[in-house]
Enzyme design. Structure first.
Site, PDB file in Angstrom:
ATOM      1  N   TYR A  24      -2.425  -1.223  10.478  1.00  0.00           N
ATOM      2  CA  TYR A  24      -2.533  -1.521   9.044  1.00  0.00           C
ATOM      3  C   TYR A  24      -1.306  -0.996   8.289  1.00  0.00           C
ATOM      4  O   TYR A  24      -0.683  -1.728   7.505  1.00  0.00           O
ATOM      5  CB  TYR A  24      -3.817  -0.905   8.489  1.00  0.00           C
ATOM      6  CG  TYR A  24      -3.977  -1.101   6.995  1.00  0.00           C
ATOM      7  CD1 TYR A  24      -4.394  -2.325   6.487  1.00  0.00           C
ATOM      8  CD2 TYR A  24      -3.717  -0.062   6.099  1.00  0.00           C
ATOM      9  CE1 TYR A  24      -4.540  -2.518   5.116  1.00  0.00           C
ATOM     10  CE2 TYR A  24      -3.860  -0.246   4.730  1.00  0.00           C
ATOM     11  CZ  TYR A  24      -4.277  -1.473   4.249  1.00  0.00           C
ATOM     12  OH  TYR A  24      -4.405  -1.658   2.887  1.00  0.00           O
ATOM     13  N   SER A  50       0.869  -1.199   0.000  1.00  0.00           N
ATOM     14  CA  SER A  50       0.000   0.000   0.000  1.00  0.00           C
ATOM     15  C   SER A  50       0.895   1.235   0.000  1.00  0.00           C
ATOM     16  O   SER A  50       2.053   1.174   0.443  1.00  0.00           O
ATOM     17  CB  SER A  50      -0.854  -0.004   1.273  1.00  0.00           C
ATOM     18  OG  SER A  50      -1.448   1.259   1.485  1.00  0.00           O
TER      19      SER A  50
HETATM   20  N1  LIG Z   1      -8.584  -0.495  -1.916  1.00  0.00           N
HETATM   21  C1  LIG Z   1      -7.517   0.241  -1.683  1.00  0.00           C
HETATM   22  O1  LIG Z   1      -7.547   1.462  -1.822  1.00  0.00           O
HETATM   23  C2  LIG Z   1      -6.234  -0.403  -1.244  1.00  0.00           C
HETATM   24  C3  LIG Z   1      -5.105   0.405  -1.105  1.00  0.00           C
HETATM   25  C4  LIG Z   1      -3.904  -0.165  -0.727  1.00  0.00           C
HETATM   26  C5  LIG Z   1      -3.828  -1.540  -0.531  1.00  0.00           C
HETATM   27  N2  LIG Z   1      -4.951  -2.310  -0.646  1.00  0.00           N
HETATM   28  C6  LIG Z   1      -4.816  -3.741  -0.411  1.00  0.00           C
HETATM   29  O2  LIG Z   1      -5.473  -4.441  -1.445  1.00  0.00           O
HETATM   30  C7  LIG Z   1      -5.868  -5.715  -0.970  1.00  0.00           C
HETATM   31  C8  LIG Z   1      -7.326  -5.952  -1.324  1.00  0.00           C
HETATM   32  O3  LIG Z   1      -8.127  -5.073  -0.542  1.00  0.00           O
HETATM   33  P1  LIG Z   1      -9.484  -4.424  -1.036  1.00  0.00           P
HETATM   34  O4  LIG Z   1      -9.308  -2.967  -1.004  1.00  0.00           O
HETATM   35  O5  LIG Z   1      -9.944  -5.081  -2.274  1.00  0.00           O
HETATM   36  O6  LIG Z   1     -10.450  -4.773   0.193  1.00  0.00           O
HETATM   37  P2  LIG Z   1     -11.658  -5.777   0.341  1.00  0.00           P
HETATM   38  O7  LIG Z   1     -12.708  -5.509  -0.663  1.00  0.00           O
HETATM   39  O8  LIG Z   1     -12.017  -5.717   1.787  1.00  0.00           O
HETATM   40  O9  LIG Z   1     -11.019  -7.201  -0.004  1.00  0.00           O
HETATM   41  C9  LIG Z   1     -10.189  -7.883   0.888  1.00  0.00           C
HETATM   42  C10 LIG Z   1     -10.109  -9.326   0.453  1.00  0.00           C
HETATM   43  O10 LIG Z   1      -9.235 -10.016   1.345  1.00  0.00           O
HETATM   44  C11 LIG Z   1      -9.881 -11.193   1.801  1.00  0.00           C
HETATM   45  N3  LIG Z   1      -9.453 -11.548   3.145  1.00  0.00           N
HETATM   46  C12 LIG Z   1      -9.478 -10.788   4.268  1.00  0.00           C
HETATM   47  N4  LIG Z   1      -9.048 -11.513   5.312  1.00  0.00           N
HETATM   48  C13 LIG Z   1      -8.751 -12.751   4.838  1.00  0.00           C
HETATM   49  C14 LIG Z   1      -8.283 -13.947   5.429  1.00  0.00           C
HETATM   50  N5  LIG Z   1      -8.023 -14.035   6.734  1.00  0.00           N
HETATM   51  N6  LIG Z   1      -8.091 -15.019   4.626  1.00  0.00           N
HETATM   52  C15 LIG Z   1      -8.353 -14.961   3.312  1.00  0.00           C
HETATM   53  N7  LIG Z   1      -8.801 -13.867   2.685  1.00  0.00           N
HETATM   54  C16 LIG Z   1      -9.006 -12.773   3.457  1.00  0.00           C
HETATM   55  C17 LIG Z   1     -11.380 -10.874   1.751  1.00  0.00           C
HETATM   56  O11 LIG Z   1     -12.123 -12.073   1.549  1.00  0.00           O
HETATM   57  P3  LIG Z   1     -12.951 -12.871   2.669  1.00  0.00           P
HETATM   58  O12 LIG Z   1     -13.469 -11.854   3.638  1.00  0.00           O
HETATM   59  O13 LIG Z   1     -14.019 -13.547   1.878  1.00  0.00           O
HETATM   60  O14 LIG Z   1     -11.971 -13.825   3.254  1.00  0.00           O
HETATM   61  C18 LIG Z   1     -11.460 -10.025   0.490  1.00  0.00           C
HETATM   62  O15 LIG Z   1     -11.604 -10.840  -0.633  1.00  0.00           O
HETATM   63  C19 LIG Z   1      -5.570  -5.720   0.527  1.00  0.00           C
HETATM   64  O16 LIG Z   1      -4.332  -6.352   0.771  1.00  0.00           O
HETATM   65  C20 LIG Z   1      -5.480  -4.249   0.858  1.00  0.00           C
HETATM   66  O17 LIG Z   1      -4.704  -4.007   2.005  1.00  0.00           O
HETATM   67  C21 LIG Z   1      -6.149  -1.771  -1.002  1.00  0.00           C
END
Ligand SMILES: NC(=O)c1ccc[n+]([C@@H]2O[C@H](COP(=O)([O-])OP(=O)(O)OC[C@H]3O[C@@H](n4cnc5c(N)ncnc54)[C@H](OP(=O)(O)O)[C@@H]3O)[C@@H](O)[C@H]2O)c1
Length: 251
Positions: free
Chosen positions: A157, A143
């Site tokens: 985080y 991130s």
């Molecule tokens: N969106 C942004 O702006 C942003 C920015 C920087 C980094 N990121 C990173 O991008 C990645 C995806 O995030 P997102 O923004 O798409 O959020 P999101 O919609 O909340 O998706 C998170 C995903 O991670 C899975 N997950 C969470 N805990 C888990 C566990 N214990 N085991 C297996 N799967 C798990 C969730 O699936 P289940 O709940 O079904 O397990 C979900 O599919 C993350 O690593 C996040 O930190 C996002």
């Protein structure tokens, strides 16, 4: 560059993971999708198989905090698809509260267990497969918050994402010019379930647009990158030198 045909995506049940699955499917890639909410993954897989009859999509329920299961599921995916060409270690949790306010078990520890130990297990399991194949591309999703410590609900985080960035870089340095490639992606703000729970950031972009940029970047296989490139390749380095008062205000 050889096309990475078989792509494993963790955290594919929502947000960036689900959209990466959609966009890679549209490019004709085979997918191995996992997360804890198997119903969502199966529904997505069904849709993708219908829209792109030429591709294979396999699914598994996986909680990345169960380290043993991570190794088992990754190997099962490899056996099912024949090989894994790319692993996108995307699963992540954005739960957090200021330290010392009673949320160790309920928020901060869960975030660190998922984003640190869970990520380590994913990278270990992916690297075992890639080293055996003598080929593969590991993508670590960190991130922009890896750039600096962060206040309030973001403290644990941001620290976990600094770990992710360091882990990705370390694995890459160890591999050198060998057959396994490693990319660390540092997304800015992209719409997802995670960002829907956070205060609205004026720089946020839609899931579709943010992930389009992520996919184009992943396909180039750079060492590391901020995505979307604009404005984050300019803003993120500034986070490193921003004064404390500004960070407290904007984070
Ligand atoms: N969106 C942004 O702006 C942003 C920015 C920087 C980094 N990121 C990173 O991008 C990645 C995806 O995030 P997102 O923004 O798409 O959020 P999101 O919609 O909340 O998706 C998170 C995903 O991670 C899975 N997950 C969470 N805990 C888990 C566990 N214990 N085991 C297996 N799967 C798990 C969730 O699936 P289940 O709940 O079904 O397990 C979900 O599919 C993350 O690593 C996040 O930190 C996002």
């Amino acid at each position: 560059m050889t096309e990475r045909k078989n792509i494993l995506i963790t955290g594919a049940s929502s947000g960036l993971g689900a959209e990466m699955a959609r966009q890679f499917a549209a490019k004709g890639r085979n997918l191995a999708l996992c997360a804890r909410r198997l119903d969502r993954i199966d529904e997505l897989a069904e849709t993708l198989r219908g829209e792109h009859p030429g591709i294979q999509v396999v699914t598994r329920k996986l909680d990345v905090t169960d380290s043993e299961a991570v190794f088992t599921v990754f190997r099962e995916f490899r056996d099912e698809l024949g090989r894994i060409d790319r692993v996108i270690a995307n699963a992540g949790l954005g739960k957090g509260q200021p330290l010392g306010t009673g949320y160790f078990e309920r928020a901060n520890k869960q975030t660190v267990q998922t984003n640190v130990v869970g990520l380590l297990a994913q990278c270990e399991a992916a690297m075992e497969i890639f080293l055996e194949q003598q080929a593969g591309h590991l993508v670590v999703i960190a991130s922009v918050l890896a750039q600096r410590g962060a206040p309030r609900t973001l403290t644990a985080y941001a620290a976990s994402k600094a770990f992710a960035a360091s882990l990705g870089e370390g694995i890459r340095l160890h591999q050198g010019s060998g057959p396994v490639k490693v990319t660390t992606l540092k997304p800015g703000y992209i719409e997802s379930e995670m960002t829907a729970r956070a205060p609205k950031n004026p720089l946020i972009v839609s899931t579709e647009k943010g992930v389009r940029d992520m996919i184009a970047t992943i396909e180039r296989e750079p060492k590391s990158a901020f995505v979307p490139r604009w404005p984050w390749s300019v803003v993120a380095p500034m986070l490193r030198i921003a004064p404390d008062w500004l960070l407290r205000k904007v984070m």
